[in-house]
Scaffold this active site. Structure first.
Site, PDB file in Angstrom:
ATOM      1  CG  ASP A  72      -2.064  -1.004   1.138  1.00 33.51           C
ATOM      2  OD1 ASP A  72      -2.022  -1.653   0.572  1.00 33.51           O
ATOM      3  OD2 ASP A  72      -2.946  -0.912   2.075  1.00 33.51           O
ATOM      4  CG  HIS A 132       1.817   0.009   4.303  1.00 34.05           C
ATOM      5  ND1 HIS A 132       1.487  -1.127   5.528  1.00 34.05           N
ATOM      6  CD2 HIS A 132       0.689   0.652   4.563  1.00 34.05           C
ATOM      7  CE1 HIS A 132       0.201  -0.908   5.580  1.00 34.05           C
ATOM      8  NE2 HIS A 132      -0.288   0.075   5.105  1.00 34.05           N
TER       9      HIS A 132
END
Length: 365
Positions: A145, A302
């Protein structure tokens, strides 16, 4: 994230330094006008120095302000027309939410609000179930992400050296800031999904504003990279059937996760570096114990900063040993057409089980 300790900073710099696989020293003559030139930069400080990419800069007035909550611009007839065409089908009886959830929210979760109950099977008819696991056995739907991160070349170099593809959930404002970095994901054969314009809790937005967050993230990815995503991930996992309806009307498949590394949540108190290490190790143990022998998994990680990317590199070999296959989420779904445009495709799952391709055909921008 809080400020890094001297020890932790040293650790990260060493790890990041080890990631650099390109041997040519960076010079002041770096080409910052093309994806290839930008991808060749090996100095993270230079990577994160601003640059101007005219195809995006010249169109910024057609987008909301970067990193501000999106709304339909008054002169954007295309966005307004699209909203008008879908708004009648967006449920008006599902209220805007608060964070944290209000105490009077119904305990039976009538809106399938993930933040409240981790619900992923919509209660509103006609909506597809969220993807929270790779359907193929012993398969990790690999993804990250919050990109593109300006200093991601070392991480992407590592993935390239491993012939590893992933799904990247890009924030529209980050793409506006770092368009050449966004282009690299496509050039390297990764899958790109939308992650909203400004990374808000989507259920706290009005339906029109939530639409704008998705619409402009999709349009910015199209402008900068040349493709329009057909998948998205809600920031913080904050989605309910109202938001799902908007995403579905825009042709976006909702991708969630079943496990969380918490790599972006370090606060120095309840969540520390060790928490992330423990979460990775627990996930790897779960995989090694055969939990995913019949249905695979997705873990939340992430591209947020050097720490999150370095942890991904640190645990990659163990993940590779624990899963038979590590592939982009779209590949695990046999989704060969990941974008609205049809001049780009992903391999099928069967094709990707073999040694992965080195670099997919690049699009012209």
């Amino acid at each position: 994230m809080q400020s890094l300790s001297v020890y932790r900073l040293h650790k990260l710099l060493v790890v990041v330094g080890l990631l650099h696989v390109r041997v040519n020293a960076q010079t002041s003559t770096a080409d910052r006008t093309t994806e290839t030139g930008e991808a060749a930069i090996t100095d993270p400080n230079e990577e994160c120095s601003p640059y101007s990419y005219p195809p995006v800069v010249n169109q910024l007035s057609a987008f909301p302000s970067i990193w501000e909550a999106a709304s339909i611009l008054s002169d954007d007839s295309a966005a307004q027309a699209k909203w008008d065409s879908i708004s009648a089908n967006i449920p008006s009886n599902i209220s805007v939410k608060t964070q944290p959830p209000a105490s009077n929210y119904s305990s039976d979760d009538p809106d399938c609000w993930w933040t409240y109950s981790l619900c992923t099977e919509p209660k509103l008819s006609g909506l597809p179930v969220d993807i929270s696991a790779a359907p193929e056995p012993s398969t990790l739907g690999y993804g990250f992400d919050d990109g593109p991160n300006c200093s991601h070349n070392a991480f992407y170099d590592f993935l390239l050296s491993q012939n590893q593809k992933a799904t990247f959930y890009y924030i529209g404002s980050n793409v506006a800031d770092w368009p050449l970095e966004a282009q690299r994901a496509l050039a390297d054969g990764h899958e790109i999904c939308a992650h909203t314009w400004s990374h808000p809790y989507m259920t706290t937005f009005s339906s029109e504003a939530a639409f704008a967050e998705l619409w402009y993230s999709m349009q910015m990815i199209k402008l900068a990279v040349g493709v329009t995503p057909t998948c998205w991930r809600p920031p913080y996992g904050d989605v309910d059937d109202r938001i799902r309806s908007i995403a579905n009307a825009l042709g976006l498949q909702t991708i969630m996760w079943g496990y969380d590394s918490e790599d972006a949540d370090i606060n120095g108190q309840s969540i520390t570096d060790q928490t992330v290490v423990t979460n990775y190790n627990n996930f790897i143990t779960t995989a090694s114990n055969g939990t995913f022998n019949f249905t695979g998994a997705i873990i939340l990680t992430h591209e947020l900063n050097n720490f999150t990317m370095s942890e991904a590199v640190q645990f990659y070999s163990q993940l590779k040993s624990s899963f038979q296959h590590i592939v982009p989420v779209g590949v695990s779904l046999n989704k060969t057409q990941p974008y609205v445009e049809t001049n780009y495709s992903l391999p099928t799952f069967e094709q990707c089980k073999c040694p992965l391709r080195s670099r997919f055909e690049e699009l012209e921008f």
